[in-house]
Design a protein around this motif. Structure first.
Motif, mmCIF file in Angstrom:
data_model
loop_
_atom_site.group_PDB
_atom_site.id
_atom_site.type_symbol
_atom_site.label_atom_id
_atom_site.label_comp_id
_atom_site.label_asym_id
_atom_site.label_seq_id
_atom_site.Cartn_x
_atom_site.Cartn_y
_atom_site.Cartn_z
ATOM 1 N N LEU A 93 32.248 41.447 38.894
ATOM 2 C CA LEU A 93 32.689 40.103 38.515
ATOM 3 C C LEU A 93 31.578 39.084 38.743
ATOM 4 O O LEU A 93 31.315 38.233 37.888
ATOM 5 C CB LEU A 93 33.932 39.717 39.322
ATOM 6 C CG LEU A 93 34.483 38.308 39.084
ATOM 7 C CD1 LEU A 93 34.936 38.137 37.633
ATOM 8 C CD2 LEU A 93 35.641 38.019 40.047
ATOM 9 N N ILE A 94 30.919 39.159 39.903
ATOM 10 C CA ILE A 94 29.840 38.219 40.205
ATOM 11 C C ILE A 94 28.720 38.332 39.175
ATOM 12 O O ILE A 94 28.127 37.323 38.768
ATOM 13 C CB ILE A 94 29.296 38.473 41.625
ATOM 14 C CG1 ILE A 94 30.348 38.084 42.681
ATOM 15 C CG2 ILE A 94 27.999 37.706 41.871
ATOM 16 C CD1 ILE A 94 30.006 38.537 44.092
ATOM 17 N N ASP A 95 28.440 39.540 38.732
ATOM 18 C CA ASP A 95 27.326 39.771 37.811
ATOM 19 C C ASP A 95 27.771 39.873 36.354
ATOM 20 O O ASP A 95 26.969 40.235 35.492
ATOM 21 C CB ASP A 95 26.584 41.049 38.214
ATOM 22 C CG ASP A 95 25.102 41.006 37.829
ATOM 23 O OD1 ASP A 95 24.508 39.922 37.912
ATOM 24 O OD2 ASP A 95 24.558 42.050 37.437
ATOM 25 N N LEU A 96 29.041 39.558 36.070
ATOM 26 C CA LEU A 96 29.537 39.639 34.698
ATOM 27 C C LEU A 96 28.725 38.716 33.802
ATOM 28 O O LEU A 96 28.552 37.530 34.112
ATOM 29 C CB LEU A 96 31.019 39.238 34.655
ATOM 30 C CG LEU A 96 31.721 39.418 33.303
ATOM 31 C CD1 LEU A 96 31.859 40.895 32.946
ATOM 32 C CD2 LEU A 96 33.088 38.744 33.312
ATOM 33 N N ASP A 97 28.230 39.239 32.696
ATOM 34 C CA ASP A 97 27.324 38.470 31.841
ATOM 35 C C ASP A 97 28.072 37.539 30.894
ATOM 36 O O ASP A 97 27.636 37.309 29.762
ATOM 37 C CB ASP A 97 26.394 39.407 31.065
ATOM 38 C CG ASP A 97 27.157 40.375 30.165
ATOM 39 O OD1 ASP A 97 28.402 40.472 30.287
ATOM 40 O OD2 ASP A 97 26.496 41.055 29.347
ATOM 41 N N ARG A 98 29.169 36.989 31.370
ATOM 42 C CA ARG A 98 29.962 36.017 30.621
ATOM 43 C C ARG A 98 30.460 34.928 31.560
ATOM 44 O O ARG A 98 30.516 35.140 32.777
ATOM 45 C CB ARG A 98 31.136 36.730 29.940
ATOM 46 C CG ARG A 98 30.726 37.404 28.626
ATOM 47 C CD ARG A 98 31.610 38.577 28.272
ATOM 48 N NE ARG A 98 31.158 39.815 28.918
ATOM 49 C CZ ARG A 98 31.767 40.984 28.782
ATOM 50 N NH1 ARG A 98 32.869 41.068 28.054
ATOM 51 N NH2 ARG A 98 31.297 42.059 29.380
ATOM 52 N N PRO A 99 30.829 33.762 31.036
ATOM 53 C CA PRO A 99 31.293 32.676 31.903
ATOM 54 C C PRO A 99 32.579 33.045 32.642
ATOM 55 O O PRO A 99 33.493 33.645 32.074
ATOM 56 C CB PRO A 99 31.555 31.524 30.923
ATOM 57 C CG PRO A 99 30.794 31.879 29.683
ATOM 58 C CD PRO A 99 30.782 33.371 29.618
ATOM 59 N N VAL A 100 32.637 32.675 33.915
ATOM 60 C CA VAL A 100 33.833 32.863 34.733
ATOM 61 C C VAL A 100 34.176 31.511 35.371
ATOM 62 O O VAL A 100 33.333 30.913 36.036
ATOM 63 C CB VAL A 100 33.626 33.929 35.828
ATOM 64 C CG1 VAL A 100 34.901 34.090 36.654
ATOM 65 C CG2 VAL A 100 33.226 35.268 35.209
ATOM 66 N N ILE A 101 35.399 31.050 35.157
ATOM 67 C CA ILE A 101 35.858 29.771 35.686
ATOM 68 C C ILE A 101 37.053 30.019 36.596
ATOM 69 O O ILE A 101 37.992 30.726 36.208
ATOM 70 C CB ILE A 101 36.272 28.802 34.562
ATOM 71 C CG1 ILE A 101 35.072 28.473 33.661
ATOM 72 C CG2 ILE A 101 36.842 27.506 35.126
ATOM 73 C CD1 ILE A 101 35.068 29.172 32.359
ATOM 74 N N ALA A 102 37.013 29.461 37.799
ATOM 75 C CA ALA A 102 38.152 29.542 38.713
ATOM 76 C C ALA A 102 38.888 28.213 38.695
ATOM 77 O O ALA A 102 38.269 27.157 38.860
ATOM 78 C CB ALA A 102 37.692 29.877 40.127
ATOM 79 N N ALA A 103 40.201 28.262 38.489
ATOM 80 C CA ALA A 103 41.053 27.072 38.515
ATOM 81 C C ALA A 103 41.837 27.117 39.818
ATOM 82 O O ALA A 103 42.739 27.949 39.977
ATOM 83 C CB ALA A 103 41.986 27.068 37.310
ATOM 84 N N VAL A 104 41.492 26.244 40.761
ATOM 85 C CA VAL A 104 42.024 26.333 42.123
ATOM 86 C C VAL A 104 42.966 25.184 42.435
ATOM 87 O O VAL A 104 42.569 24.012 42.392
ATOM 88 C CB VAL A 104 40.880 26.364 43.158
ATOM 89 C CG1 VAL A 104 41.445 26.400 44.572
ATOM 90 C CG2 VAL A 104 39.975 27.565 42.912
ATOM 91 N N ASP A 105 44.195 25.545 42.758
ATOM 92 C CA ASP A 105 45.187 24.605 43.266
ATOM 93 C C ASP A 105 45.675 25.143 44.607
ATOM 94 O O ASP A 105 45.721 26.364 44.819
ATOM 95 C CB ASP A 105 46.356 24.486 42.276
ATOM 96 C CG ASP A 105 47.341 23.396 42.660
ATOM 97 O OD1 ASP A 105 46.930 22.427 43.338
ATOM 98 O OD2 ASP A 105 48.527 23.498 42.278
ATOM 99 N N GLY A 106 46.020 24.261 45.519
ATOM 100 C CA GLY A 106 46.522 24.727 46.803
ATOM 101 C C GLY A 106 45.462 25.465 47.588
ATOM 102 O O GLY A 106 44.289 25.089 47.588
ATOM 103 N N VAL A 107 45.869 26.546 48.263
ATOM 104 C CA VAL A 107 44.944 27.226 49.168
ATOM 105 C C VAL A 107 44.058 28.236 48.446
ATOM 106 O O VAL A 107 44.488 28.929 47.534
ATOM 107 C CB VAL A 107 45.687 27.937 50.322
ATOM 108 C CG1 VAL A 107 46.487 26.935 51.141
ATOM 109 C CG2 VAL A 107 46.590 29.049 49.802
ATOM 110 N N ALA A 108 42.799 28.256 48.879
ATOM 111 C CA ALA A 108 41.855 29.316 48.527
ATOM 112 C C ALA A 108 41.264 29.753 49.858
ATOM 113 O O ALA A 108 40.214 29.264 50.285
ATOM 114 C CB ALA A 108 40.784 28.807 47.575
ATOM 115 N N TYR A 109 41.972 30.639 50.530
ATOM 116 C CA TYR A 109 41.619 31.064 51.885
ATOM 117 C C TYR A 109 41.061 32.485 51.885
ATOM 118 O O TYR A 109 41.464 33.319 51.067
ATOM 119 C CB TYR A 109 42.857 31.008 52.780
ATOM 120 C CG TYR A 109 43.023 29.720 53.559
ATOM 121 C CD1 TYR A 109 42.828 28.479 52.956
ATOM 122 C CD2 TYR A 109 43.381 29.737 54.894
ATOM 123 C CE1 TYR A 109 42.989 27.308 53.664
ATOM 124 C CE2 TYR A 109 43.543 28.562 55.615
ATOM 125 C CZ TYR A 109 43.340 27.349 54.999
ATOM 126 O OH TYR A 109 43.489 26.186 55.713
#
Length: 265
Positions: A93-109
């Motif tokens: 996932l970290i090295d995926l050769d495409r855009p990755v967007i995280a949509a974060v609401d509330g906790v990201a623990y």
């Protein structure tokens, strides 16, 4: 779509949306969800029709980390093997050769923060909260955070977050570089998709080459990165996308790729 699944996968117009789906548990990741994420990432990696990925959580939270009910291990080898299983798809996932967007609401623990850090861009709501509480339970950060966190926020800030195990709000997360934008809860999904759709119109070759080169830059020399640049540019300049983009520029036509307009929030 199976609403009982721990992970919901929706692919529309080249954008894959992966929704962590355990809202009653604040989307804590159990073994079933880890397996579902692994399968989804492997499938996306092999499917060139998928041009961008959005990570989000069902309900009011992004992800509260690993499910503590399945966290214990009888011995070091079992614990290590479990993490090895996770690290395969996290690295992908970290090295995926495409855009990755995280949509974060509330906790990201915990691992939830790590998952957000694996994205290229994080869009968050004002109520988003980020934390790496691993030291509180005698553990070390995982799911790639020891790689991504220093690269995103710098080493001194990374040590501060890891060793204090303190919570960071959305505004501070934006100040330290972990969050790109802060938008309202109502606008979160749409803004994440807006960014994804915009990035889908970028050159997939140039984006992939640039992303992987940036991921290598901290452990490479100047001469090594110059060689990577030369090779990557040689590939990118030979693509039909580049030729069409240059033609449009010369003919004063609208560009093929444009970053979305600033968010109204």
């Amino acid at each position: 779509m199976n609403t009982e699944a721990t992970l919901l996968v929706d692919i529309d117009d080249g954008v894959a949306t992966l929704t962590l789906n355990r809202p009653r548990q604040k989307n804590a990741m159990n073994r079933a969800m880890f397996a579902a994420l692994r399968d989804a990432i492997y499938t996306i990696r092999a499917d060139r029709a998928v041009r961008a990925v959005i990570l989000c959580g069902a309900g009011t939270d992004f992800c509260s980390g690993g499910d503590v009910h399945g966290m214990d291990a009888p011995d070091a080898l079992t614990g290590r093997n479990r993490m090895d299983d996770v690290q395969g798809w996290i690295g992908m996932l970290i090295d995926l050769d495409r855009p990755v967007i995280a949509a974060v609401d509330g906790v990201a623990y915990g691992g939830g923060f790590s998952l957000a850090l694996a994205a290229d861009f994080v869009v968050a709501t004002p109520r988003a909260r980020f934390c790496l509480p691993f030291l509180k339970v005698g553990l070390v950060p995982d799911c790639g955070a020891l790689y991504t966190l220093p690269r995103v926020v710098g080493m001194a800030c990374a040590k501060s977050l890891v060793f204090s195990a303190r919570e960071v709000g959305a505004e501070e997360a934006q100040r330290i570089g972990a969050v790109l934008e802060i938008v309202s809860q109502e606008a979160l999904t749409e803004r994440a998709r807006q960014l994804a759709v915009s990035l889908v119109s970028a050159s997939p070759v140039a984006y992939g080459l640039a992303k992987r080169a940036l991921n290598q830059s901290y452990q490479s020399s100047l001469s090594g990165m110059l060689e990577v640049e030369a090779l990557a540019q040689g590939i990118a300049i030979s693509t039909d996308y580049h030729r069409e983009a240059v033609r449009r520029f010369k003919d004063k036509e609208p560009p093929m790729f444009a970053w979305p307009a600033p968010c109204a929030d």
